[in-house]
Motif scaffolding. Sequence first.
Motif, short mmCIF file in Angstrom:
data_model
loop_
_atom_site.label_atom_id
_atom_site.label_comp_id
_atom_site.label_asym_id
_atom_site.label_seq_id
_atom_site.Cartn_x
_atom_site.Cartn_y
_atom_site.Cartn_z
N PHE A 91 16.64 5.60 -4.44
CA PHE A 91 16.87 6.72 -5.36
C PHE A 91 15.59 7.07 -6.11
O PHE A 91 15.52 8.09 -6.78
N ASP A 92 14.60 6.17 -6.04
CA ASP A 92 13.34 6.38 -6.77
C ASP A 92 12.26 6.90 -5.84
O ASP A 92 11.96 6.29 -4.82
N LYS A 93 11.66 8.05 -6.18
CA LYS A 93 10.47 8.55 -5.50
C LYS A 93 10.59 8.45 -3.99
O LYS A 93 9.89 7.69 -3.34
N LEU A 94 11.48 9.25 -3.44
CA LEU A 94 11.73 9.19 -2.01
C LEU A 94 10.69 9.93 -1.18
O LEU A 94 10.79 9.99 0.02
N ALA A 95 9.68 10.48 -1.82
CA ALA A 95 8.63 11.17 -1.08
C ALA A 95 7.99 10.19 -0.10
O ALA A 95 7.73 9.05 -0.44
N GLY A 96 7.75 10.70 1.12
CA GLY A 96 7.22 9.98 2.25
C GLY A 96 6.80 8.55 2.09
O GLY A 96 7.40 7.66 2.62
N GLY A 97 5.70 8.31 1.35
CA GLY A 97 5.12 6.99 1.27
C GLY A 97 6.07 5.94 0.73
O GLY A 97 6.16 4.86 1.26
N TYR A 98 6.79 6.27 -0.36
CA TYR A 98 7.67 5.28 -0.97
C TYR A 98 8.81 4.93 -0.03
O TYR A 98 9.19 3.76 0.09
N LEU A 99 9.38 5.91 0.65
CA LEU A 99 10.47 5.65 1.59
C LEU A 99 9.97 4.76 2.72
O LEU A 99 10.60 3.76 3.07
N THR A 100 8.83 5.12 3.29
CA THR A 100 8.26 4.32 4.38
C THR A 100 7.93 2.91 3.90
O THR A 100 8.22 1.92 4.58
N GLY A 101 7.34 2.81 2.71
CA GLY A 101 6.98 1.51 2.16
C GLY A 101 8.19 0.62 1.93
O GLY A 101 8.15 -0.58 2.20
N LYS A 109 0.82 -1.21 0.00
CA LYS A 109 0.00 0.00 0.00
C LYS A 109 0.86 1.27 0.00
O LYS A 109 0.39 2.34 -0.40
N LEU A 110 2.10 1.17 0.45
CA LEU A 110 2.95 2.36 0.63
C LEU A 110 4.01 2.54 -0.44
O LEU A 110 4.59 3.62 -0.56
N THR A 111 4.30 1.46 -1.19
CA THR A 111 5.30 1.57 -2.24
C THR A 111 4.82 0.72 -3.42
O THR A 111 3.71 0.19 -3.40
N THR A 112 5.62 0.59 -4.47
CA THR A 112 5.20 -0.20 -5.62
C THR A 112 5.23 -1.69 -5.28
O THR A 112 5.96 -2.13 -4.38
N ALA A 113 4.45 -2.47 -6.01
CA ALA A 113 4.42 -3.92 -5.79
C ALA A 113 5.79 -4.53 -6.05
O ALA A 113 6.21 -5.46 -5.37
N ALA A 114 6.51 -3.98 -7.06
CA ALA A 114 7.85 -4.50 -7.37
C ALA A 114 8.79 -4.27 -6.19
O ALA A 114 9.55 -5.17 -5.80
N ASN A 115 8.78 -3.06 -5.62
CA ASN A 115 9.63 -2.78 -4.47
C ASN A 115 9.30 -3.69 -3.31
O ASN A 115 10.19 -4.26 -2.66
N ALA A 116 8.00 -3.86 -3.03
CA ALA A 116 7.57 -4.65 -1.87
C ALA A 116 8.04 -6.09 -1.97
O ALA A 116 8.59 -6.65 -1.01
N ILE A 117 7.86 -6.71 -3.12
CA ILE A 117 8.18 -8.14 -3.23
C ILE A 117 9.68 -8.37 -3.33
O ILE A 117 10.22 -9.33 -2.76
N VAL A 118 10.39 -7.51 -4.06
CA VAL A 118 11.84 -7.72 -4.21
C VAL A 118 12.56 -7.48 -2.88
O VAL A 118 13.46 -8.23 -2.50
N LEU A 119 12.17 -6.43 -2.15
CA LEU A 119 12.81 -6.16 -0.87
C LEU A 119 12.49 -7.26 0.15
O LEU A 119 13.33 -7.60 0.99
N GLN A 120 11.31 -7.84 0.06
CA GLN A 120 10.99 -8.98 0.94
C GLN A 120 11.81 -10.20 0.57
O GLN A 120 12.09 -11.06 1.40
N GLY A 175 10.30 2.43 -10.88
CA GLY A 175 11.28 3.34 -11.43
C GLY A 175 12.50 2.61 -11.99
O GLY A 175 12.71 1.43 -11.72
N VAL A 176 13.31 3.33 -12.75
CA VAL A 176 14.49 2.73 -13.39
C VAL A 176 15.47 2.22 -12.34
O VAL A 176 15.98 1.09 -12.44
N TYR A 177 15.74 3.04 -11.31
CA TYR A 177 16.67 2.60 -10.26
C TYR A 177 16.14 1.36 -9.55
O TYR A 177 16.89 0.44 -9.21
N ALA A 178 14.82 1.32 -9.31
CA ALA A 178 14.23 0.17 -8.64
C ALA A 178 14.35 -1.09 -9.50
O ALA A 178 14.60 -2.18 -8.99
N LEU A 179 14.19 -0.93 -10.82
CA LEU A 179 14.33 -2.08 -11.72
C LEU A 179 15.75 -2.63 -11.67
O LEU A 179 15.96 -3.84 -11.56
N VAL A 180 16.73 -1.72 -11.76
CA VAL A 180 18.14 -2.14 -11.71
C VAL A 180 18.44 -2.78 -10.36
O VAL A 180 19.08 -3.85 -10.27
#
Length: 273
Positions: free
Chosen positions: A123-133, A73-84, A244-249
């Motif tokens: 490096f991608d979309k560091l505004a509040g929600g994405y950073l927290t997510g 809910k706080l970041t992209t689905a790609a970020n959530a699953i890869v970081l997990q 984002g591009v950085y998140a993909l890399v």
Amino acid sequence: MLTCAALWSIAGIFIKLIPWNAFAISSLRSLFAGITVLAFIKLKAYKIVLNRRTLTAGILMSLVYTAFVGANKLTTAANAIVLQFTAPLFIVIFSAIMFKQKIRRVDITAVICAMVGISMFFFDKLAGGYLTGNLVAILAGALMGGMYMAIGRTDGAERYSAILFGQLSAFLIGLPFIIATRPEISAFPVLYIIILGVFQLGIPYILYGMASEYCPPLACSLLGAVEPLLNPIWVLIFDGERPGVYALVGGVIVVASVTLWCAFGNKVEEKNA
């Protein structure tokens, strides 16, 4: 295990489509998952085992579920699953701290490479929600590492009992938020919750329990890599969300680091044995 990972991967898209509080989603998803697991336990005539191992694994599992839904809910689905997906690396760290296991050079290399990949997500979309997510997603990875270690100490009926307690605990954690937020009950959100509970969580964890009896942990880990690869694809196709591009890399670096570590780290250990 491959079917299990593929079913796990549909989490992101359905969580995104449900306009409810993350805790409410996690709670109701686990309610239906728990009913599914309980039906399987009854079908197999397993005894429900209540002890320290099953309770510990169950509590950790419920925290993983809650953190993962929150991250989606706080970041992209790609970020959530890869970081997990960093969970195996946390297993190495926890094993060294708690059980004084020796950390090999290949483990250190994998951790460093994965951390480089993780850093790129910020490096991608560091505004509040994405950073927290992103931070919540990393927490989910750490909790999942602990969950795998706890489940690894169970077997047979204990394992399915732990899975059942995990669903029950997640349901209870989110129950106050259901009462407080009173999510709007309509056809599609309810349908999506049932799909998440039965097909994305309940059945896959039954399959995972079955697979772990026949497949070594290495095989399960490698086949589990299907999840972070498919998850963002479903979200891109059906919701249009683009990482984002950085998140993909960074995602490529993390998945490659963990997968290569699982594949070759075991061979290094066997060679040195």
